[in-house]
Design a protein around this motif. Structure first.
Motif, PDB file in Angstrom:
ATOM      1  N   GLU A  97       0.869  -1.184   0.000  1.00 47.97           N
ATOM      2  CA  GLU A  97       0.000   0.000   0.000  1.00 47.97           C
ATOM      3  C   GLU A  97       0.898   1.223   0.000  1.00 47.97           C
ATOM      4  OE1 GLU A  97      -4.189  -1.242   2.068  1.00 47.97           O
ATOM      5  OE2 GLU A  97      -3.112   0.548   2.715  1.00 47.97           O
ATOM      6  N   ILE A  98       0.771   2.020  -1.040  1.00 53.83           N
ATOM      7  CA  ILE A  98       1.654   3.176  -1.180  1.00 53.83           C
ATOM      8  C   ILE A  98       0.819   4.450  -1.145  1.00 53.83           C
ATOM      9  CG2 ILE A  98       3.368   4.289  -2.656  1.00 53.83           C
ATOM     10  CD1 ILE A  98       4.227   1.602  -3.658  1.00 53.83           C
ATOM     11  N   SER A  99       0.955   5.203  -0.062  1.00 53.30           N
ATOM     12  CA  SER A  99       0.249   6.480   0.050  1.00 53.30           C
ATOM     13  C   SER A  99       1.062   7.542  -0.665  1.00 53.30           C
ATOM     14  CB  SER A  99       0.067   6.870   1.517  1.00 53.30           C
ATOM     15  OG  SER A  99      -0.662   5.859   2.158  1.00 53.30           O
ATOM     16  N   THR A 100       0.358   8.471  -1.291  1.00 50.58           N
ATOM     17  CA  THR A 100       1.059   9.457  -2.114  1.00 50.58           C
ATOM     18  C   THR A 100       0.572  10.879  -1.812  1.00 50.58           C
ATOM     19  OG1 THR A 100      -0.568   9.296  -3.895  1.00 50.58           O
ATOM     20  CG2 THR A 100       1.290   7.773  -3.998  1.00 50.58           C
ATOM     21  N   ARG A 101       1.350  11.841  -2.286  1.00 54.35           N
ATOM     22  CA  ARG A 101       0.974  13.265  -2.237  1.00 54.35           C
ATOM     23  C   ARG A 101       0.859  13.732  -3.678  1.00 54.35           C
ATOM     24  NH1 ARG A 101       4.939  13.406   1.551  1.00 54.35           N
ATOM     25  NH2 ARG A 101       6.425  13.605  -0.144  1.00 54.35           N
ATOM     26  N   LEU A 102      -0.311  14.293  -4.022  1.00 54.05           N
ATOM     27  CA  LEU A 102      -0.512  14.798  -5.371  1.00 54.05           C
ATOM     28  C   LEU A 102       0.232  16.122  -5.505  1.00 54.05           C
ATOM     29  CD1 LEU A 102      -2.206  13.894  -7.767  1.00 54.05           C
ATOM     30  CD2 LEU A 102      -4.074  15.294  -6.889  1.00 54.05           C
ATOM     31  N   VAL A 103       1.056  16.265  -6.552  1.00 52.23           N
ATOM     32  CA  VAL A 103       1.803  17.522  -6.668  1.00 52.23           C
ATOM     33  C   VAL A 103       1.438  18.322  -7.923  1.00 52.23           C
ATOM     34  CG1 VAL A 103       3.744  16.860  -5.213  1.00 52.23           C
ATOM     35  CG2 VAL A 103       3.829  16.337  -7.656  1.00 52.23           C
ATOM     36  N   HIS A 104       0.818  17.673  -8.904  1.00 55.23           N
ATOM     37  CA  HIS A 104       0.409  18.401 -10.111  1.00 55.23           C
ATOM     38  C   HIS A 104      -0.590  17.552 -10.897  1.00 55.23           C
ATOM     39  CE1 HIS A 104       0.803  21.336 -13.341  1.00 55.23           C
ATOM     40  NE2 HIS A 104       0.854  20.329 -14.199  1.00 55.23           N
ATOM     41  N   THR A 105      -1.571  18.196 -11.531  1.00 53.39           N
ATOM     42  CA  THR A 105      -2.492  17.450 -12.399  1.00 53.39           C
ATOM     43  C   THR A 105      -2.653  18.216 -13.706  1.00 53.39           C
ATOM     44  OG1 THR A 105      -4.557  18.540 -11.800  1.00 53.39           O
ATOM     45  CG2 THR A 105      -3.837  16.781 -10.359  1.00 53.39           C
ATOM     46  N   GLY A 106      -3.058  17.528 -14.747  1.00 50.65           N
ATOM     47  CA  GLY A 106      -3.279  18.194 -16.031  1.00 50.65           C
ATOM     48  C   GLY A 106      -4.359  17.493 -16.834  1.00 50.65           C
ATOM     49  N   HIS A 107      -4.954  18.252 -17.764  1.00 52.48           N
ATOM     50  CA  HIS A 107      -6.042  17.748 -18.610  1.00 52.48           C
ATOM     51  C   HIS A 107      -5.593  17.836 -20.065  1.00 52.48           C
ATOM     52  CE1 HIS A 107      -9.771  18.157 -20.950  1.00 52.48           C
ATOM     53  NE2 HIS A 107     -10.324  17.419 -20.010  1.00 52.48           N
ATOM     54  N   LEU A 108      -5.758  16.745 -20.802  1.00 54.35           N
ATOM     55  CA  LEU A 108      -5.343  16.734 -22.208  1.00 54.35           C
ATOM     56  C   LEU A 108      -6.521  16.699 -23.174  1.00 54.35           C
ATOM     57  CD1 LEU A 108      -2.467  14.207 -21.614  1.00 54.35           C
ATOM     58  CD2 LEU A 108      -2.114  16.474 -22.594  1.00 54.35           C
ATOM     59  N   ARG A 109      -7.516  15.878 -22.878  1.00 53.76           N
ATOM     60  CA  ARG A 109      -8.691  15.775 -23.749  1.00 53.76           C
ATOM     61  C   ARG A 109      -9.833  15.157 -22.967  1.00 53.76           C
ATOM     62  NH1 ARG A 109      -9.631  10.506 -25.389  1.00 53.76           N
ATOM     63  NH2 ARG A 109      -7.897   9.094 -25.015  1.00 53.76           N
ATOM     64  N   GLU A 110     -11.032  15.222 -23.531  1.00 50.71           N
ATOM     65  CA  GLU A 110     -12.206  14.656 -22.856  1.00 50.71           C
ATOM     66  C   GLU A 110     -12.150  13.134 -22.848  1.00 50.71           C
ATOM     67  OE1 GLU A 110     -14.531  16.293 -21.211  1.00 50.71           O
ATOM     68  OE2 GLU A 110     -13.477  18.134 -21.719  1.00 50.71           O
ATOM     69  N   PHE A 111     -12.723  12.553 -21.827  1.00 54.24           N
ATOM     70  CA  PHE A 111     -12.912  11.104 -21.732  1.00 54.24           C
ATOM     71  C   PHE A 111     -14.010  10.702 -22.721  1.00 54.24           C
ATOM     72  CE2 PHE A 111     -14.816   7.384 -19.466  1.00 54.24           C
ATOM     73  CZ  PHE A 111     -13.684   6.601 -19.364  1.00 54.24           C
ATOM     74  N   PHE A 112     -13.845   9.600 -23.418  1.00 51.08           N
ATOM     75  CA  PHE A 112     -14.840   9.192 -24.421  1.00 51.08           C
ATOM     76  C   PHE A 112     -16.231   9.036 -23.821  1.00 51.08           C
ATOM     77  CE2 PHE A 112     -17.160   5.771 -26.603  1.00 51.08           C
ATOM     78  CZ  PHE A 112     -17.269   6.323 -27.869  1.00 51.08           C
ATOM     79  N   GLY A 113     -16.303   8.393 -22.650  1.00 53.03           N
ATOM     80  CA  GLY A 113     -17.596   8.138 -22.014  1.00 53.03           C
ATOM     81  C   GLY A 113     -17.751   6.672 -21.712  1.00 53.03           C
ATOM     82  N   LEU A 114     -18.838   6.331 -21.037  1.00 53.46           N
ATOM     83  CA  LEU A 114     -19.063   4.936 -20.675  1.00 53.46           C
ATOM     84  C   LEU A 114     -19.322   4.115 -21.929  1.00 53.46           C
ATOM     85  CD1 LEU A 114     -21.387   5.358 -17.556  1.00 53.46           C
ATOM     86  CD2 LEU A 114     -18.939   4.854 -17.599  1.00 53.46           C
ATOM     87  N   ASN A 115     -18.752   2.926 -21.957  1.00 53.11           N
ATOM     88  CA  ASN A 115     -18.951   2.040 -23.104  1.00 53.11           C
ATOM     89  C   ASN A 115     -18.724   0.613 -22.624  1.00 53.11           C
ATOM     90  OD1 ASN A 115     -17.230   0.440 -25.330  1.00 53.11           O
ATOM     91  ND2 ASN A 115     -18.846   1.612 -26.303  1.00 53.11           N
ATOM     92  N   ARG A 116     -19.678  -0.275 -22.873  1.00 48.13           N
ATOM     93  CA  ARG A 116     -19.595  -1.636 -22.331  1.00 48.13           C
ATOM     94  C   ARG A 116     -18.408  -2.403 -22.905  1.00 48.13           C
ATOM     95  NH1 ARG A 116     -25.017  -4.627 -22.762  1.00 48.13           N
ATOM     96  NH2 ARG A 116     -24.217  -5.838 -21.015  1.00 48.13           N
ATOM     97  N   ALA A 117     -18.094  -2.151 -24.170  1.00 49.24           N
ATOM     98  CA  ALA A 117     -16.967  -2.866 -24.781  1.00 49.24           C
ATOM     99  C   ALA A 117     -15.654  -2.463 -24.122  1.00 49.24           C
ATOM    100  CB  ALA A 117     -16.917  -2.596 -26.278  1.00 49.24           C
ATOM    101  N   LYS A 118     -15.509  -1.157 -23.810  1.00 48.29           N
ATOM    102  CA  LYS A 118     -14.270  -0.712 -23.147  1.00 48.29           C
ATOM    103  C   LYS A 118     -14.144  -1.400 -21.784  1.00 48.29           C
ATOM    104  CE  LYS A 118     -13.714   3.824 -25.349  1.00 48.29           C
ATOM    105  NZ  LYS A 118     -12.545   3.491 -26.187  1.00 48.29           N
ATOM    106  N   HIS A 119     -15.252  -1.477 -21.079  1.00 52.44           N
ATOM    107  CA  HIS A 119     -15.229  -2.122 -19.765  1.00 52.44           C
ATOM    108  C   HIS A 119     -14.964  -3.619 -19.889  1.00 52.44           C
ATOM    109  CE1 HIS A 119     -16.184   1.298 -17.194  1.00 52.44           C
ATOM    110  NE2 HIS A 119     -16.669   1.775 -18.317  1.00 52.44           N
TER     111      HIS A 119
END
Ligand SMILES: Cc1cc2nc3c(=O)[nH]c(=O)nc-3n(C[C@H](O)[C@H](O)[C@H](O)COP(=O)(O)O)c2cc1C
Length: 189
Positions: free
Chosen positions: A110-132
């Motif tokens: 179990e590795i606890s972490t500290r978030l130091v930076h986040t970024g957004h590149l593009r939208e998530f496609f969305g829910l899809n049964r085949a992807k799951h």
């Protein structure tokens, strides 16, 4: 809650390791607890380097190939902003983190972490049964040493149907890749 994604870490030779991981997170995605098996490269790299980059992505082909260590071609990556690591350019979002503490009491660390930076590149496609379905098949493919091949085949069948009904080119290709990997690597019977 657990979120499934892809973690990049730096290997001892300086190259980048890419592995699907499912950290425990809060709903706001501000806290990430990774649980890599101590046998994984991700565990070794997080222990040695104390940082990494987690990605949210809908690219199930990347997830499928990385899960079984068969990325023939590394995806395009750009340097991370605040940690010594790399961001997968085709991901939807990324989370750069530093390791705060490591619990090695059980085989699954179990590795606890500290978030130091986040970024957004593009939208998530969305829910899809085949992807799951591909995601489930990828997890199955990493557990072949634990499940009998008849059980694996039984679990693959409904997943194949979902891919058939709701998937596109990427999902079909990823599923076929996993099916072939599984049939070559299943343990009998
Ligand atoms: C969606 C998904 C989530 C996964 N989550 C974990 C996890 O939390 N911990 C873990 O040890 N392995 C997890 N795995 C399996 C690893 O990705 C797999 O064992 C991989 O080969 C580890 O790569 P590495 O040795 O390069 O770190 C997951 C696989 C998939 C497909």
């Amino acid at each position: 809650v657990i979120i499934e994604g892809v973690c990049t870490t730096r290997n001892s030779d300086g190259s980048i390791n890419i592995a699907p991981m499912g950290p425990l997170v809060d709903e706001a995605l501000t806290s990430f607890v990774f649980r890599p098996f101590q046998t994984s490269t991700t565990f070794a790299n997080l222990k040695a380097r104390r940082c990494g980059v987690f990605h949210v992505t809908d690219d199930v082909e990347l997830i499928a190939r990385a899960a079984v260590g068969r990325l023939t071609q590394l995806p395009e990556m750009i340097p991370a902003t605040r940690v010594d690591g790399m961001v997968i350019a085709g991901a939807c979002r990324w989370y750069e983190f530093e390791v705060a503490s490591i619990n090695e009491a059980s085989e699954r660390s179990e590795i606890s972490t500290r978030l130091v930076h986040t970024g957004h590149l593009r939208e998530f496609f969305g829910l899809n049964r085949a992807k799951h379905a591909v995601l489930e098949a990828a997890i199955l493919a990493t557990r072949l040493h634990l499940i009998s091949s008849s059980d694996v085949q039984r679990q693959l069948e409904p997943l194949a149907q979902m891919v058939e009904k709701t998937g596109g080119v990427q999902e079909r290709s990823a599923f076929e890749f996993l099916r072939s990997h599984i049939s070559k690597n299943s343990s009998a019977p």
